[in-house]
Structures are given as C-alpha cells and as structure tokens.
Design a protein around this motif. Structure first.
Motif, mmCIF file in Angstrom:
data_model
loop_
_atom_site.group_PDB
_atom_site.id
_atom_site.type_symbol
_atom_site.label_atom_id
_atom_site.label_comp_id
_atom_site.label_asym_id
_atom_site.label_seq_id
_atom_site.Cartn_x
_atom_site.Cartn_y
_atom_site.Cartn_z
ATOM 1 N N HIS A 128 0.840 -1.238 -0.049
ATOM 2 C CA HIS A 128 -0.114 -0.093 -0.126
ATOM 3 C C HIS A 128 0.767 1.019 0.252
ATOM 4 C CE1 HIS A 128 -3.339 -2.566 1.565
ATOM 5 N NE2 HIS A 128 -3.466 -2.628 0.445
ATOM 6 N N GLU A 131 1.890 1.543 -3.472
ATOM 7 C CA GLU A 131 0.864 2.072 -4.623
ATOM 8 C C GLU A 131 0.557 3.651 -4.031
ATOM 9 O OE1 GLU A 131 -2.116 -0.458 -3.286
ATOM 10 O OE2 GLU A 131 -1.683 -2.016 -4.776
ATOM 11 N N ALA A 132 1.167 4.108 -2.912
ATOM 12 C CA ALA A 132 0.863 5.413 -2.708
ATOM 13 C C ALA A 132 1.821 6.434 -3.203
ATOM 14 C CB ALA A 132 0.458 5.607 -1.315
ATOM 15 N N ASN A 133 2.841 5.714 -4.032
ATOM 16 C CA ASN A 133 3.946 6.408 -4.390
ATOM 17 C C ASN A 133 5.262 6.840 -3.596
ATOM 18 O OD1 ASN A 133 3.287 6.129 -7.054
ATOM 19 N ND2 ASN A 133 1.783 8.072 -6.994
#
Length: 176
Positions: A128, A131-133
């Motif tokens: 996660h 995915e949130a960079n």
C-alpha cells in the motif's frame, strides 16, 4: 473483535514490522507520545518502529494502567512447570501473564482475519505504501529490509503514477 487482536493487527499493519518483534514488545519499550517503540530486529539490531493514529488510539485501552511487562498478553498464566524458565521481564507484574505467542497470534488472525496470515499484514502495508508512491528508500526504512532489491516487489507504480511521471517531461508552459 477483541481489543488485543484489533490492536495487534493494526500495529502490525501500520508499523510494517515483523510479527515476532511486535509480539516481543514490552510496555516500557513504547514511546506513546511519539508513536514509536524500540524493538530488536532480525539479526539483533535495535531499531525503532512507528505506528499511526489508529494504533495510538487503541494502545492506552490495551495497556489499561499497566506500567511494565508484555504489551500483548496471553490469555492465561503459564503453568508452574514454565514459571522457572521465563525471564521476569516477560511476565506482567499485574496479571502474571506472559507475551502472546506467535503461534497463538497466527491462529487468532486466521480465525478473525478471514484466513489472513500474520506476515501478510507486513506485505500489505509495504504494498500500500508503494501504491501511494512512497519512495522505495522510505519503504525500506519502514520495513527494516536491508536491500533495495527486497523492497522492489512492493513498488509497482500504477498507470496513474506513470502518467504523472510522463507529464513532468512535458514543457512547463503546456502543463497545467
């Protein structure tokens, strides 16, 4: 879901730490105002883990006035045959109970977590973050991985991130 389990799952997810290290935490290892704790990592290194606001709200209720001893307590006191082999730091002076064991935590998560495994919380957290960079270096620091190669599996930018990166290559006057 019982408070102990809810707090443990939340802390494992938010800290992205190994379950064995979190289960070994004692109350005196916690720095509640700064949402962090000192743990002994794989290999024996002492490192700090951090958690978020959800864990921070649950911890005072879990501790409930205890000042030292295991953070996550077993449900029962150890039998007399085990009492002599347990380090006094691993026994809650208020309840006489010891640390919740890894195997029991694994069984509880399988029961309450719809088949989840303890290590999946750590992987989900890292995924996660990717995915949130969040940068691979930060994920590496958070999870305690020693190698960037170990963290690469979590850092899989989606198409939106690729579009955003592509736009940074456009001329400044056309962006916007």
């Amino acid at each position: 879901m019982p408070l102990r389990e809810k707090t443990l799952w939340r802390m494992l997810y938010e800290s992205a730490s190994r379950a064995s290290a979190v289960l070994a935490l004692n109350i005196e290892d916690l720095d509640l105002p700064n949402k962090q704790a000192k743990i002994i990592a794989k290999g024996g290194d002492i490192v700090w883990i951090t958690w978020g606001i959800d864990t921070a709200h649950l911890l005072p209720r879990l501790i409930a006035g205890r000042e030292r001893g295991p953070l996550f307590l077993s449900k029962h006191r150890p039998g007399p045959h085990r009492g002599a082999t347990i380090d006094s730091r691993d026994i809650c002076p208020k309840t006489g109970r010891v640390h919740l064991g890894y195997d029991r935590a694994r069984v509880l998560l399988a029961h309450y977590g719809d088949g989840l495994r303890l290590h999946q919380l750590r992987h989900s957290s890292a995924t996660h973050l990717g995915e949130a960079n969040v940068s691979a270096n930060v994920i590496m620091a958070k999870t305690g991985h020693k190698s960037l190669r170990s963290v690469q599996r979590y850092v899989k930018p989606g198409l939106a991130a690729v579009h955003q990166a592509t736009e940074t290559l456009s001329s400044p006057r056309r962006r916007g």
